[in-house]
Design an enzyme around this catalytic site. Structure first.
Site, PDB file in Angstrom:
ATOM      1  N   LYS A  53      -6.730   4.455  -0.253  1.00  0.00           N
ATOM      2  CA  LYS A  53      -6.519   5.716   0.459  1.00  0.00           C
ATOM      3  C   LYS A  53      -5.892   6.754  -0.469  1.00  0.00           C
ATOM      4  O   LYS A  53      -6.278   7.926  -0.464  1.00  0.00           O
ATOM      5  CB  LYS A  53      -5.628   5.491   1.694  1.00  0.00           C
ATOM      6  CG  LYS A  53      -6.335   4.683   2.783  1.00  0.00           C
ATOM      7  CD  LYS A  53      -5.463   4.299   3.964  1.00  0.00           C
ATOM      8  CE  LYS A  53      -6.250   3.367   4.884  1.00  0.00           C
ATOM      9  NZ  LYS A  53      -5.600   3.066   6.163  1.00  0.00           N
ATOM     10  N   GLN A  97       0.373   2.141   8.567  1.00  0.00           N
ATOM     11  CA  GLN A  97      -0.599   1.078   8.289  1.00  0.00           C
ATOM     12  C   GLN A  97      -0.323  -0.125   9.187  1.00  0.00           C
ATOM     13  O   GLN A  97       0.810  -0.600   9.295  1.00  0.00           O
ATOM     14  CB  GLN A  97      -0.538   0.687   6.802  1.00  0.00           C
ATOM     15  CG  GLN A  97      -1.619  -0.281   6.359  1.00  0.00           C
ATOM     16  CD  GLN A  97      -3.020   0.346   6.277  1.00  0.00           C
ATOM     17  OE1 GLN A  97      -3.175   1.561   6.208  1.00  0.00           O
ATOM     18  NE2 GLN A  97      -4.043  -0.477   6.294  1.00  0.00           N
ATOM     19  N   ASP A 120      -5.389   8.708  12.429  1.00  0.00           N
ATOM     20  CA  ASP A 120      -6.040   7.431  12.742  1.00  0.00           C
ATOM     21  C   ASP A 120      -6.820   7.508  14.052  1.00  0.00           C
ATOM     22  O   ASP A 120      -7.642   6.621  14.332  1.00  0.00           O
ATOM     23  CB  ASP A 120      -4.971   6.326  12.920  1.00  0.00           C
ATOM     24  CG  ASP A 120      -4.790   5.471  11.679  1.00  0.00           C
ATOM     25  OD1 ASP A 120      -5.765   5.297  10.921  1.00  0.00           O
ATOM     26  OD2 ASP A 120      -3.666   4.961  11.490  1.00  0.00           O
TER      27      ASP A 120
HETATM   28  N1  L34 Z   1      -3.177   2.476  10.702  1.00  0.00           N
HETATM   29  N2  L34 Z   1      -4.146   0.559   9.868  1.00  0.00           N
HETATM   30  C1  L34 Z   1      -4.246   1.857  10.181  1.00  0.00           C
HETATM   31  N3  L34 Z   1      -5.382   2.575   9.959  1.00  0.00           N
HETATM   32  C2  L34 Z   1      -6.462   1.974   9.431  1.00  0.00           C
HETATM   33  O1  L34 Z   1      -7.606   2.666   9.284  1.00  0.00           O
HETATM   34  C3  L34 Z   1      -6.396   0.623   9.062  1.00  0.00           C
HETATM   35  N4  L34 Z   1      -7.427  -0.053   8.449  1.00  0.00           N
HETATM   36  C4  L34 Z   1      -7.660  -1.442   8.823  1.00  0.00           C
HETATM   37  C5  L34 Z   1      -6.337  -2.187   8.649  1.00  0.00           C
HETATM   38  N5  L34 Z   1      -5.191  -1.421   9.103  1.00  0.00           N
HETATM   39  C6  L34 Z   1      -5.218  -0.077   9.335  1.00  0.00           C
HETATM   40  C7  L34 Z   1      -7.872   0.175   7.208  1.00  0.00           C
HETATM   41  O2  L34 Z   1      -7.565   1.155   6.549  1.00  0.00           O
HETATM   42  C8  L34 Z   1      -8.708  -1.857   7.813  1.00  0.00           C
HETATM   43  N6  L34 Z   1      -8.707  -0.813   6.801  1.00  0.00           N
HETATM   44  C9  L34 Z   1      -9.429  -0.881   5.594  1.00  0.00           C
HETATM   45  C10 L34 Z   1      -9.440   0.169   4.677  1.00  0.00           C
HETATM   46  C11 L34 Z   1     -10.122   0.073   3.486  1.00  0.00           C
HETATM   47  C12 L34 Z   1     -10.828  -1.058   3.179  1.00  0.00           C
HETATM   48  C13 L34 Z   1     -10.852  -2.087   4.084  1.00  0.00           C
HETATM   49  C14 L34 Z   1     -10.159  -1.996   5.279  1.00  0.00           C
HETATM   50  C15 L34 Z   1     -11.524  -1.140   1.872  1.00  0.00           C
HETATM   51  O3  L34 Z   1     -11.386  -0.288   1.044  1.00  0.00           O
HETATM   52  N7  L34 Z   1     -12.288  -2.211   1.596  1.00  0.00           N
HETATM   53  C16 L34 Z   1     -12.944  -2.410   0.335  1.00  0.00           C
HETATM   54  C17 L34 Z   1     -12.347  -3.595  -0.398  1.00  0.00           C
HETATM   55  C18 L34 Z   1     -10.879  -3.452  -0.612  1.00  0.00           C
HETATM   56  C19 L34 Z   1     -10.236  -4.652  -1.289  1.00  0.00           C
HETATM   57  O4  L34 Z   1     -10.740  -5.088  -2.334  1.00  0.00           O
HETATM   58  O5  L34 Z   1      -9.192  -5.122  -0.800  1.00  0.00           O
HETATM   59  C20 L34 Z   1     -14.424  -2.670   0.592  1.00  0.00           C
HETATM   60  O6  L34 Z   1     -15.220  -2.400  -0.305  1.00  0.00           O
HETATM   61  O7  L34 Z   1     -14.731  -3.136   1.695  1.00  0.00           O
END
Ligand code: L34
Length: 284
Positions: A53, A97, A120
């Site tokens: 983010k 988060q 959010d």
């Molecule tokens: N308040 N909490 C709040 N807002 C959110 O919108 C989230 N979420 C979920 C968990 N808690 C939260 C997220 O941001 C899930 N989530 C989230 C955000 C980004 C990614 C996955 C979940 C992401 O970037 N995934 C990458 C891999 C990241 C890694 O290697 O750890 C992908 O390519 O899927």
């Protein structure tokens, strides 16, 4: 049939490029979007998502601040911090988060955030607006999924969408967004008795459960669109979705990978909501 893979990371990059130009223009008008992210404790997955983010915010030109507090932080201290940020006029967006430590009531925290800064889209006021199809902050993951489907010009009106999972942050709201787009929506969850038969009817399947490889080709109607929201860490530390990718890719028309699918779109929609918050707050 071999599915077209929808790379969320590529779509996200293009959208962020557009947002970067938009933010540059806003800055000329004196609007400087600013996001505050609050992390309680040191959950490694949360840290990884938050760093994504912050990178996105840097790229787009959004000023982001991370407030990192110990796992023992009291509910009252967190509430006080949120109240203070609600008052600060240069803070446009506030994100706490999730998940939070057990001793903190998540719903209480979500409801403490000013709805105008709730980037959010989790506040009940904003959920209500989403349900009634009013302009609001849409929750980032559902919004990211909808944006992917629209960019790929996947028809939604009159199509049968089956949502597997009913969480407050993904399953429930994504079904409502697809309903707003005139899809016929069915929810499946842990108490659903004939899940496979239901999923086999779907033109669009959204899987948001959190169980690695639970959906293989036997669930999927030929030519369906399959969106994999699951992020499961395997023993070797790599990431895998809720969908058995290699099996489903031979049957679906469209399929999202994990990683590089929905995750990067979630982050991108957070940027979009933060820009929207800044514009709304500057003009109201
Ligand atoms: N308040 N909490 C709040 N807002 C959110 O919108 C989230 N979420 C979920 C968990 N808690 C939260 C997220 O941001 C899930 N989530 C989230 C955000 C980004 C990614 C996955 C979940 C992401 O970037 N995934 C990458 C891999 C990241 C890694 O290697 O750890 C992908 O390519 O899927």
């Amino acid at each position: 049939m071999t599915a077209t893979i929808i790379y969320g990371n590529q779509l996200a990059e293009a959208l962020r490029q557009e947002m970067k130009e938009e933010v540059a223009n806003l800055k000329k008008r004196g609007i400087h979007p600013r996001l505050v992210v609050i992390l309680i404790g040191d959950n490694p997955a949360s840290k990884s998502y938050i760093s994504g983010k912050q990178k996105a915010a840097d790229f787009v030109g959004i000023q982001s601040e991370l407030i990192s507090l110990p796992a023992e932080t009291s509910e009252n201290d967190l509430l006080d911090l949120i109240k203070q940020l609600n008052q600060e006029s240069d803070v446009n967006g506030i994100l706490v988060q999730l998940p939070l430590p057990e001793h903190i009531d998540e719903q209480l925290i979500i409801e403490a955030i000013a709805p105008t800064k709730d980037v959010d889209g989790f506040h009940p006021i904003n959920i209500g607006k989403m349900l009634t199809n009013q302009d609001t902050f849409l929750p980032c993951t559902p919004y990211g999924i909808l944006t992917m489907l629209k960019l790929k010009r996947i028809e939604l009106a009159g199509k049968h969408a089956v949502i597997i999972g009913r969480s407050h942050i993904v399953g429930k709201p994504v079904g409502q967004l697809l309903l707003n787009e005139h899809a016929t929506v069915t929810y499946c969850h842990s108490k659903t008795s004939n899940m496979k038969e239901i999923v086999q009817l779907a033109d669009i399947v959204i899987v948001a459960v959190g169980r690695a490889n639970m959906i293989d080709h036997s669930y999927i109607k030929s030519g369906a669109t399959v969106i994999d929201v699951g992020i499961n860490r395997t023993e070797d530390g790599s990431l895998t979705g809720d969908v058995d990718f290699d099996s489903v890719k031979e049957k679906a028309a469209y399929l999202t990978p994990v990683p590089k699918g929905v995750g990067p779109m979630t982050i991108t929609m957070l940027m979009k909501n933060t820009i929207k918050a800044a514009v709304n707050q500057a003009t109201n």
